[in-house]
Design a protein around this motif. Structure first.
Motif, PDB file in Angstrom:
ATOM      1  N   TYR A  91       0.841  -1.210   0.000  1.00  0.00           N
ATOM      2  CA  TYR A  91       0.000   0.000   0.000  1.00  0.00           C
ATOM      3  C   TYR A  91       0.872   1.254   0.000  1.00  0.00           C
ATOM      4  N   ASP A  92       1.884   1.300   0.888  1.00  0.00           N
ATOM      5  CA  ASP A  92       2.747   2.473   0.987  1.00  0.00           C
ATOM      6  C   ASP A  92       3.501   2.722  -0.304  1.00  0.00           C
ATOM      7  N   CYS A  93       4.054   1.667  -0.860  1.00  0.00           N
ATOM      8  CA  CYS A  93       4.864   1.786  -2.078  1.00  0.00           C
ATOM      9  C   CYS A  93       4.027   2.330  -3.235  1.00  0.00           C
ATOM     10  N   LEU A  94       2.831   1.799  -3.381  1.00  0.00           N
ATOM     11  CA  LEU A  94       1.953   2.227  -4.469  1.00  0.00           C
ATOM     12  C   LEU A  94       1.526   3.686  -4.287  1.00  0.00           C
ATOM     13  N   ALA A  95       1.222   4.072  -3.041  1.00  0.00           N
ATOM     14  CA  ALA A  95       0.781   5.440  -2.763  1.00  0.00           C
ATOM     15  C   ALA A  95       1.871   6.454  -3.094  1.00  0.00           C
ATOM     16  N   VAL A  96       3.122   6.122  -2.796  1.00  0.00           N
ATOM     17  CA  VAL A  96       4.227   7.033  -3.099  1.00  0.00           C
ATOM     18  C   VAL A  96       4.488   7.084  -4.597  1.00  0.00           C
ATOM     19  N   LEU A  97       4.420   5.947  -5.261  1.00  0.00           N
ATOM     20  CA  LEU A  97       4.683   5.901  -6.695  1.00  0.00           C
ATOM     21  C   LEU A  97       3.675   6.748  -7.469  1.00  0.00           C
ATOM     22  N   VAL A  98       2.426   6.792  -7.000  1.00  0.00           N
ATOM     23  CA  VAL A  98       1.409   7.626  -7.642  1.00  0.00           C
ATOM     24  C   VAL A  98       1.864   9.082  -7.689  1.00  0.00           C
ATOM     25  N   MET A  99       2.512   9.534  -6.618  1.00  0.00           N
ATOM     26  CA  MET A  99       2.947  10.927  -6.536  1.00  0.00           C
ATOM     27  C   MET A  99       4.210  11.199  -7.341  1.00  0.00           C
TER      28      MET A  99
ATOM     29  N   LYS B  52      10.434  11.422  -1.420  1.00  0.00           N
ATOM     30  CA  LYS B  52       9.470  10.445  -1.953  1.00  0.00           C
ATOM     31  C   LYS B  52      10.190   9.220  -2.528  1.00  0.00           C
ATOM     32  N   ALA B  53      11.276   9.476  -3.283  1.00  0.00           N
ATOM     33  CA  ALA B  53      12.037   8.367  -3.884  1.00  0.00           C
ATOM     34  C   ALA B  53      12.640   7.480  -2.800  1.00  0.00           C
ATOM     35  N   GLU B  54      13.145   8.113  -1.740  1.00  0.00           N
ATOM     36  CA  GLU B  54      13.727   7.362  -0.631  1.00  0.00           C
ATOM     37  C   GLU B  54      12.683   6.466   0.026  1.00  0.00           C
ATOM     38  N   HIS B  55      11.475   7.013   0.205  1.00  0.00           N
ATOM     39  CA  HIS B  55      10.386   6.234   0.810  1.00  0.00           C
ATOM     40  C   HIS B  55       9.932   5.117  -0.124  1.00  0.00           C
ATOM     41  N   LEU B  56       9.878   5.418  -1.423  1.00  0.00           N
ATOM     42  CA  LEU B  56       9.477   4.412  -2.416  1.00  0.00           C
ATOM     43  C   LEU B  56      10.404   3.214  -2.389  1.00  0.00           C
ATOM     44  N   PHE B  57      11.698   3.474  -2.409  1.00  0.00           N
ATOM     45  CA  PHE B  57      12.663   2.374  -2.407  1.00  0.00           C
ATOM     46  C   PHE B  57      12.705   1.664  -1.056  1.00  0.00           C
ATOM     47  N   ALA B  58      12.579   2.420   0.029  1.00  0.00           N
ATOM     48  CA  ALA B  58      12.575   1.792   1.352  1.00  0.00           C
ATOM     49  C   ALA B  58      11.400   0.837   1.495  1.00  0.00           C
ATOM     50  N   SER B  59      10.244   1.208   0.906  1.00  0.00           N
ATOM     51  CA  SER B  59       9.070   0.332   0.952  1.00  0.00           C
ATOM     52  C   SER B  59       9.280  -0.926   0.113  1.00  0.00           C
ATOM     53  N   SER B  60      10.325  -0.925  -0.713  1.00  0.00           N
ATOM     54  CA  SER B  60      10.617  -2.070  -1.579  1.00  0.00           C
ATOM     55  C   SER B  60      11.909  -2.765  -1.174  1.00  0.00           C
ATOM     56  N   ASN B  61      12.307  -2.588   0.096  1.00  0.00           N
ATOM     57  CA  ASN B  61      13.509  -3.226   0.647  1.00  0.00           C
ATOM     58  C   ASN B  61      14.788  -2.763  -0.035  1.00  0.00           C
ATOM     59  N   VAL B  62      14.833  -1.497  -0.423  1.00  0.00           N
ATOM     60  CA  VAL B  62      16.037  -0.918  -1.019  1.00  0.00           C
ATOM     61  C   VAL B  62      16.352   0.380  -0.282  1.00  0.00           C
TER      62      VAL B  62
END
Length: 467
Positions: free
Chosen positions: A373-381, A421-431
């Protein structure tokens, strides 16, 4: 709504574990219920689980039913709130008009499940009771499942249930203003015009009451079925069930299992490069429309799953049907718009080319459907062309040396706000994504699952539409 709530619940309490979220209140999941597990097209996709109306005893031969010993324990007390706020301004120039659109969306999903309990079957006793028992190979369910490729029998060995009436509440606020004049025309739809200084706002509050003893999640134990109907319980996580077959076994799914290292991600992206290139080669108007509609669908995880299931059906040459999926009317229209773009053959004389476009879009939505959910929400932005280009460079960095100069062409869009946002996106994907002076560094955190590969595929696919 319910499907999103249970999926979030499982991500929180058993991320990468064995629990499977229940997707519908209409699903009755009891211990020893037979569930058919369907392996998916891409190796990194979670399997699809199809509940049946039968229990293990229904498909056994003999008159003596298996009576499991059930262990009941208190699980946890769960109350979760998920939400996001999206704000944006877009200036666009067209041949006959100029337009400025400002939008502000906020959504909140609150799941108040209260105290939960867990019921588990005593597996050791089930193992003893199953010794010598035989499945009825003439049973219709057994016959139909055996005939399908990559389908496996599993039985419910544990489930998490509510102990009191509870609720799921969704609050959505949408608002927008439009300056100038923008006209939208779609085939078979009335013309919509937002005129000078127009505004639109919409608030939606939905409360779903969940009854007592509702199953929210469950775990399976797979069966390895022999020709004669004898079966074995797959007790180890690395032991897969299935039906014994004559001759060569099933072809392996696409991909390389365990693709979690940089080199494996690079190999996978190279294997899929034809899909990305095909999307990049589409007409600019088609790419723009697809990116716009997919971005809208991404705002609702349920809609993403619905779109992915429809493309599944189309890849199997079936007529796509939405079924009983609970979605807003606007999301259904967004999905229909994507299907409409697919049906408008990019080149009506090249059916194979159109089929490849379907496969490429199926690839993207499959990756989006695997996201949290978190990863998708950030990617939308992050779905503007400039930001997607910057994210694509970070994906190349992840699949390469793991380091990239901040001065690299294309990273100009990585402002402080976008970087967060990019940092959160990757963190939500184990990166992990870090800036070290003049260098951006990426590093894969070793966790179960394929989230690093999934985010790379999603970003590359969306960036291909934004080129």
């Amino acid at each position: 709504m319910f499907a999103t709530a249970t999926r979030n619940f499982v991500e929180e309490v058993d991320h990468g574990g064995l629990l499977i979220p229940v997707s519908s209140l209409n699903d009755s999941i009891d211990l020893l219920t037979v569930v058919v597990t369907q392996k998916r097209f891409w190796f990194w996709q979670k399997p699809k689980h199809l509940r049946t109306d039968f229990s293990l005893n229904d498909i056994l031969t003999g008159d003596t039913p298996i009576k499991p010993v059930v262990i009941e324990t208190d699980f946890i007390k769960y109350d979760g709130t998920y939400g996001d706020n999206i704000q944006g301004t877009m200036d666009a120039s067209f041949v006959l008009s100029n337009v400025t659109v400002e939008g502000k969306d906020s959504s909140k999903l609150q799941s108040s499940f209260g105290s939960l309990k867990k019921e588990e079957v005593d597996v050791q006793k089930l193992l003893r009771d199953s010794k010598g028992r035989v499945l009825d190979m003439s049973h219709s369910l057994v016959q139909q499942t055996k005939e399908k490729h990559r389908r496996i029998f599993g039985i419910v060995k544990e489930r998490v249930m509510t102990t009191q009436p509870c609720s799921v509440i969704e609050e959505v606020q949408q608002g927008g203003q439009c300056g100038g004049r923008l006209s939208i025309c779609r085939p078979k739809n009335p013309k919509v015009a937002l005129k000078e200084n127009g505004s639109l706002s919409k608030d939606t509050d939905v409360t779903m009451e969940i009854p007592i003893h509702t199953t929210l999640a469950y775990a399976l134990i797979e069966l390895e079925v022999k020709h004669d109907g004898h079966y074995e319980l797959c007790l180890m996580s690395d032991t897969a069930g299935g039906f014994e077959v004559d001759g060569p076994g099933m072809k392996p799914l696409l991909g390389v299992s365990g693709a979690s290292e940089n080199s494996c991600i690079r190999q996978e992206l190279e294997q899929l490069s034809d899909h990305f290139q095909l999307l990049s080669a589409l007409p600019a108007s088609t790419r723009s429309s697809l990116l716009q509609q997919i971005t809208k669908v991404m705002e609702d995880q349920t809609a993403v799953s619905a779109l992915q299931n429809l493309l599944d059906q189309m890849c199997l040459d079936k007529s796509p049907t939405l079924g009983d999926v609970m979605m807003t009317e606007s999301q259904k229209q967004n999905i229909q718009a994507i299907l409409g773009l697919l049906e408008q053959k990019v080149d009506s004389a090249q059916t194979k080319h159109s089929t490849s476009v379907l496969s490429a879009l199926h690839l993207i939505t499959s990756a989006l459907d695997e996201m949290t959910y978190d990863c998708l929400a950030v990617l939308v932005m992050c779905c503007s062309p400039k930001v997607l280009k910057a994210l694509e460079l970070l994906v190349q960095c992840l699949a390469g040396s793991g380091e990239l100069p901040v001065s690299s062409a294309g990273l100009a869009a990585l402002t402080e706000d976008v970087y967060v946002k990019a940092e959160h996106l990757f963190a939500s994907s184990n990166v992990s994504l870090k800036r070290d002076r003049d260098t951006v560094k990426t590093k894969i955190n070793h966790q179960p699952g394929h989230l690093p590969l999934v985010v790379c595929i999603a970003v590359r696919g969306l960036a291909s539409l934004a080129h």
